[in-house]
Each structure stands twice: as structure tokens, then as C-alpha cells.
Design a protein around this motif. Structure first.
Motif, mmCIF file in Angstrom:
data_model
loop_
_atom_site.group_PDB
_atom_site.id
_atom_site.type_symbol
_atom_site.label_atom_id
_atom_site.label_comp_id
_atom_site.label_asym_id
_atom_site.label_seq_id
_atom_site.Cartn_x
_atom_site.Cartn_y
_atom_site.Cartn_z
ATOM 1 N N THR A 8 5.813 -7.849 -45.317
ATOM 2 C CA THR A 8 6.840 -8.899 -45.280
ATOM 3 C C THR A 8 8.217 -8.324 -45.578
ATOM 4 O OG1 THR A 8 5.230 -10.560 -45.942
ATOM 5 C CG2 THR A 8 7.551 -11.107 -46.273
ATOM 6 N N ALA A 9 8.305 -7.495 -46.624
ATOM 7 C CA ALA A 9 9.586 -6.910 -47.007
ATOM 8 C C ALA A 9 10.112 -5.976 -45.924
ATOM 9 C CB ALA A 9 9.451 -6.168 -48.332
ATOM 10 N N SER A 10 9.236 -5.163 -45.354
ATOM 11 C CA SER A 10 9.695 -4.218 -44.327
ATOM 12 C C SER A 10 10.136 -4.953 -43.067
ATOM 13 C CB SER A 10 8.605 -3.191 -44.009
ATOM 14 O OG SER A 10 7.467 -3.810 -43.448
ATOM 15 N N ALA A 11 9.422 -6.021 -42.713
ATOM 16 C CA ALA A 11 9.819 -6.812 -41.539
ATOM 17 C C ALA A 11 11.174 -7.460 -41.782
ATOM 18 C CB ALA A 11 8.768 -7.871 -41.237
ATOM 19 N N GLY A 12 11.405 -7.949 -43.003
ATOM 20 C CA GLY A 12 12.686 -8.559 -43.340
ATOM 21 C C GLY A 12 13.839 -7.570 -43.268
ATOM 22 N N ALA A 13 13.541 -6.310 -43.516
ATOM 23 C CA ALA A 13 14.565 -5.264 -43.452
ATOM 24 C C ALA A 13 14.618 -4.617 -42.072
ATOM 25 C CB ALA A 13 14.292 -4.201 -44.513
ATOM 26 N N LEU A 15 12.417 -2.672 -40.689
ATOM 27 C CA LEU A 15 11.957 -1.291 -40.796
ATOM 28 C C LEU A 15 10.439 -1.259 -40.717
ATOM 29 C CD1 LEU A 15 14.128 -0.101 -43.835
ATOM 30 C CD2 LEU A 15 14.464 0.549 -41.448
ATOM 31 N N SER A 16 9.906 -0.102 -40.369
ATOM 32 C CA SER A 16 8.457 0.063 -40.444
ATOM 33 C C SER A 16 8.085 0.092 -41.919
ATOM 34 C CB SER A 16 8.029 1.361 -39.762
ATOM 35 O OG SER A 16 8.460 2.467 -40.539
ATOM 36 N N PRO A 17 6.812 -0.203 -42.254
ATOM 37 C CA PRO A 17 6.417 -0.158 -43.676
ATOM 38 C C PRO A 17 6.688 1.202 -44.319
ATOM 39 C CG PRO A 17 4.757 -1.297 -42.401
ATOM 40 C CD PRO A 17 5.735 -0.713 -41.414
ATOM 41 N N GLY A 18 6.418 2.285 -43.596
ATOM 42 C CA GLY A 18 6.670 3.623 -44.145
ATOM 43 C C GLY A 18 8.143 3.877 -44.384
ATOM 44 N N ALA A 19 8.964 3.489 -43.424
ATOM 45 C CA ALA A 19 10.411 3.681 -43.571
ATOM 46 C C ALA A 19 10.957 2.820 -44.708
ATOM 47 C CB ALA A 19 11.133 3.355 -42.262
ATOM 48 N N TYR A 20 10.433 1.611 -44.832
ATOM 49 C CA TYR A 20 10.882 0.731 -45.913
ATOM 50 C C TYR A 20 10.522 1.333 -47.272
ATOM 51 C CZ TYR A 20 11.465 -3.309 -48.915
ATOM 52 O OH TYR A 20 11.861 -4.137 -49.920
ATOM 53 N N ALA A 21 9.271 1.810 -47.398
ATOM 54 C CA ALA A 21 8.831 2.410 -48.664
ATOM 55 C C ALA A 21 9.659 3.645 -49.000
ATOM 56 C CB ALA A 21 7.344 2.756 -48.592
ATOM 57 N N ALA A 22 9.932 4.473 -47.990
ATOM 58 C CA ALA A 22 10.740 5.669 -48.222
ATOM 59 C C ALA A 22 12.154 5.297 -48.635
ATOM 60 C CB ALA A 22 10.755 6.531 -46.958
ATOM 61 N N SER A 23 12.721 4.312 -47.968
ATOM 62 C CA SER A 23 14.076 3.859 -48.296
ATOM 63 C C SER A 23 14.147 3.326 -49.721
ATOM 64 C CB SER A 23 14.512 2.785 -47.299
ATOM 65 O OG SER A 23 15.754 2.246 -47.655
ATOM 66 N N ALA A 24 13.152 2.537 -50.095
ATOM 67 C CA ALA A 24 13.122 1.980 -51.452
ATOM 68 C C ALA A 24 12.953 3.086 -52.490
ATOM 69 C CB ALA A 24 12.005 0.948 -51.575
ATOM 70 N N ALA A 25 12.074 4.035 -52.220
ATOM 71 C CA ALA A 25 11.846 5.134 -53.160
ATOM 72 C C ALA A 25 13.115 5.961 -53.344
ATOM 73 C CB ALA A 25 10.690 6.008 -52.676
#
Length: 105
Positions: A8-13, A15-25
Motif C-alpha cells: 500500500t505504501a509503495s503504491a502510494g509513493a 514505487l515498487s516495493p523494493g524501491a520504496y523499502a530502499a528509499s525509506a531505509a
């Protein structure tokens, strides 16, 4: 459940889930953002909702003041005093929100 949250968070941004997680990290590592515990997020949400409510009250008071001033039924000084109290309440909510975000509350 965590995966659904990530999706849900990655779709809102957008981004793909991996890209979202990397961006957040990276944002955490760079100290651009600070993760907040769930209970703190609930307190922040409550403060934000209270701030929105107070702002709505202020907007309503501005509308009322406009009508009353046009009809001459209320003094500008009294209306200004009410609006000043609303503004102080918003400032207080802002300060409380910042205190929670900084871990002081």
C-alpha cells in the motif's frame, strides 16, 4: 500484514516495493526521517486532527465575522479577540506536535 502495508505504501509513493523499502531505509540512514513508534503516530494523528478542527473553527469564525461586521451586530474588537484565541490554540497544538515528534512529550 506487513507485506500488505508495504504494498500500500509503495503504491502510494508510485514505487515498487523494493524501491520504496530502499528509499525509506536510506532516508532513515541519512537521518532525513525518524521512524516513530505506533503509539506515537496515534498521538501525532490525534494532534493533527485537533489542529484541523481548530483551523475549521477559525475559518467559520472568519465567515461569521464577515457577516456580523456587514450587519453591524458585533464589534471587530470582540471578533478579533476570538480569532486570536483560535490562533493561539493552533500555535499550542503545533508546539505540542513538534514536542511529540522530537520525543519531548
Amino acid at each position: 500484514m506487513e507485506y500488505a502495508t508495504l504494498m500500500t505504501a509503495s503504491a502510494g509513493a508510485d514505487l515498487s516495493p523494493g524501491a520504496y523499502a530502499a528509499s525509506a531505509a536510506l532516508a532513515v540512514a541519512r537521518e532525513e526521517i525518524h521512524p516513530a513508534p505506533v503509539d506515537e503516530k496515534a498521538r501525532l494523528r490525534t494532534l493533527a486532527e485537533a489542529r484541523v478542527a481548530v483551523n475549521r473553527i477559525g475559518n467559520n469564525l472568519n465567515q461569521i465575522a464577515h457577516v456580523l461586521n456587514a450587519e453591524g451586530e458585533e464589534t471587530p474588537e470582540r471578533l478579533a479577540a476570538v480569532l486570536e484565541r483560535v490562533e493561539k490554540a493552533v500555535q499550542s497544538l503545533d508546539a505540542a506536535t513538534v514536542a511529540v515528534m522530537e520525543g519531548r512529550a
